[in-house]
Design a protein around this motif. Structure first.
Motif, short mmCIF file in Angstrom:
data_model
loop_
_atom_site.label_atom_id
_atom_site.label_comp_id
_atom_site.label_asym_id
_atom_site.label_seq_id
_atom_site.Cartn_x
_atom_site.Cartn_y
_atom_site.Cartn_z
N ARG A 8 0.85 -1.19 0.00
CA ARG A 8 0.00 0.00 0.00
C ARG A 8 0.88 1.23 0.00
NH1 ARG A 8 -3.08 -3.69 2.85
NH2 ARG A 8 -5.17 -3.86 2.03
N ARG A 9 0.43 2.23 -0.75
CA ARG A 9 1.17 3.50 -0.83
C ARG A 9 0.56 4.50 0.12
NH1 ARG A 9 2.13 5.38 -6.67
NH2 ARG A 9 4.20 5.77 -5.90
N LEU A 10 1.38 5.05 1.00
CA LEU A 10 0.95 6.02 1.98
C LEU A 10 1.67 7.33 1.71
CD1 LEU A 10 0.60 5.48 5.75
CD2 LEU A 10 1.88 7.41 4.91
N LEU A 11 0.93 8.41 1.58
CA LEU A 11 1.50 9.74 1.43
C LEU A 11 1.38 10.45 2.77
CD1 LEU A 11 2.63 12.22 -0.04
CD2 LEU A 11 0.29 12.70 -0.83
N TYR A 12 2.51 10.87 3.31
CA TYR A 12 2.55 11.59 4.58
C TYR A 12 3.02 13.01 4.29
CZ TYR A 12 3.50 12.33 9.59
OH TYR A 12 3.51 12.79 10.88
N VAL A 13 2.14 13.99 4.52
CA VAL A 13 2.47 15.39 4.28
C VAL A 13 2.77 16.00 5.65
CG1 VAL A 13 1.74 17.55 3.22
CG2 VAL A 13 0.88 15.37 2.32
N GLU A 14 4.05 16.28 5.87
CA GLU A 14 4.52 16.68 7.20
C GLU A 14 5.77 17.54 7.07
OE1 GLU A 14 4.92 17.61 10.52
OE2 GLU A 14 3.63 15.86 10.84
N ASP A 18 11.13 15.12 12.65
CA ASP A 18 11.02 14.10 13.70
C ASP A 18 9.76 13.26 13.53
OD1 ASP A 18 12.38 16.27 16.30
OD2 ASP A 18 13.41 14.96 14.87
N ASN A 19 8.64 13.92 13.24
CA ASN A 19 7.39 13.19 13.03
C ASN A 19 7.47 12.29 11.81
OD1 ASN A 19 6.31 14.49 15.24
ND2 ASN A 19 5.12 15.94 14.04
N LEU A 20 8.07 12.79 10.74
CA LEU A 20 8.23 12.00 9.52
C LEU A 20 9.09 10.77 9.79
CD1 LEU A 20 7.85 11.56 6.50
CD2 LEU A 20 9.76 13.11 6.11
N TYR A 21 10.19 10.96 10.49
CA TYR A 21 11.09 9.85 10.82
C TYR A 21 10.36 8.79 11.66
CZ TYR A 21 15.12 7.38 12.75
OH TYR A 21 16.01 6.42 13.12
N MET A 22 9.60 9.24 12.67
CA MET A 22 8.86 8.32 13.53
C MET A 22 7.86 7.48 12.72
SD MET A 22 6.24 9.18 16.65
CE MET A 22 5.12 9.97 15.51
N LEU A 23 7.12 8.13 11.84
CA LEU A 23 6.13 7.40 11.05
C LEU A 23 6.80 6.42 10.10
CD1 LEU A 23 2.80 8.06 9.91
CD2 LEU A 23 4.36 7.86 7.99
N GLN A 24 7.90 6.83 9.47
CA GLN A 24 8.60 5.93 8.56
C GLN A 24 9.11 4.70 9.30
OE1 GLN A 24 11.34 8.82 6.87
NE2 GLN A 24 10.27 8.70 4.91
N LEU A 25 9.65 4.86 10.50
CA LEU A 25 10.10 3.72 11.29
C LEU A 25 8.94 2.79 11.63
CD1 LEU A 25 12.64 5.23 13.84
CD2 LEU A 25 13.13 3.75 11.89
N LEU A 36 5.54 7.67 0.88
CA LEU A 36 5.85 8.86 0.09
C LEU A 36 5.73 10.04 1.04
CD1 LEU A 36 3.45 8.05 -2.87
CD2 LEU A 36 5.89 7.54 -2.76
N SER A 37 6.53 11.07 0.85
CA SER A 37 6.40 12.20 1.75
C SER A 37 6.52 13.52 1.00
CB SER A 37 7.47 12.14 2.86
OG SER A 37 8.77 12.24 2.31
N ALA A 38 5.86 14.51 1.56
CA ALA A 38 5.91 15.88 1.05
C ALA A 38 6.06 16.79 2.26
CB ALA A 38 4.65 16.22 0.27
N ASP A 40 5.22 20.19 2.37
CA ASP A 40 4.26 21.29 2.47
C ASP A 40 3.00 20.93 1.71
OD1 ASP A 40 4.50 22.14 -0.33
OD2 ASP A 40 6.43 23.00 0.25
N GLY A 41 1.97 21.76 1.88
CA GLY A 41 0.68 21.47 1.28
C GLY A 41 0.70 21.41 -0.23
N ALA A 42 1.41 22.33 -0.87
CA ALA A 42 1.45 22.35 -2.34
C ALA A 42 2.09 21.08 -2.88
CB ALA A 42 2.21 23.58 -2.83
N ALA A 43 3.19 20.65 -2.27
CA ALA A 43 3.85 19.41 -2.71
C ALA A 43 2.95 18.20 -2.43
CB ALA A 43 5.20 19.25 -2.01
N GLY A 44 2.22 18.25 -1.31
CA GLY A 44 1.30 17.16 -0.98
C GLY A 44 0.17 17.04 -2.00
N ILE A 45 -0.37 18.17 -2.42
CA ILE A 45 -1.43 18.16 -3.44
C ILE A 45 -0.89 17.55 -4.74
CG2 ILE A 45 -2.89 19.62 -4.90
CD1 ILE A 45 -2.92 21.60 -2.45
N ALA A 46 0.30 17.99 -5.15
CA ALA A 46 0.90 17.47 -6.38
C ALA A 46 1.14 15.97 -6.30
CB ALA A 46 2.21 18.20 -6.68
N MET A 47 1.65 15.49 -5.17
CA MET A 47 1.92 14.05 -5.04
C MET A 47 0.63 13.24 -4.94
SD MET A 47 5.33 13.69 -2.74
CE MET A 47 5.62 12.01 -3.28
#
Length: 96
Positions: A8-14, A18-25, A36-38, A40-47
């Motif tokens: 499953r593909r998960l996009l985390y916009v953060e 530290d929060n991104l690292y925790m979720l990836q682990l 997948l990560s972005a 900011d909001g604009a990058a999150g929308i694009a992804m």
């Protein structure tokens, strides 16, 4: 993970590293997810539009475009192709 298992593909916009690292682990331990990560909001929308993730986790307090607005814009940009799940969240860093 077993051969032929669904990833499953998960996009985390953060914007908080530290929060991104925790979720990836956490999802690395669970297995079966492509993260997948972005930042900011604009990058999150694009992804969200280009990558079509199964799940989107969106920080509420993003720079430029907040999480609520980014989530709504991503849904509109996907032309009704909604992810299986979408959630906005607010994580706080706790200091001792």
């Amino acid at each position: 993970m077993s051969e032929g298992a669904t990833v499953r593909r998960l996009l985390y916009v953060e914007d908080n590293e530290d929060n991104l690292y925790m979720l990836q682990l956490w999802f690395d331990v669970l297995g079966g997810y492509e993260i997948l990560s972005a930042r900011d909001g604009a990058a999150g929308i694009a992804m969200a539009t280009s990558e079509l993730p199964d799940l989107i986790l969106m920080d509420l307090n993003l720079p430029e475009i907040d999480g609520w607005d980014s989530n709504h814009r991503a849904e509109r940009a996907r032309d009704g192709r909604r992810p299986r799940e979408s959630a906005c969240h607010r994580l706080r860093r706790f200091r001792h």
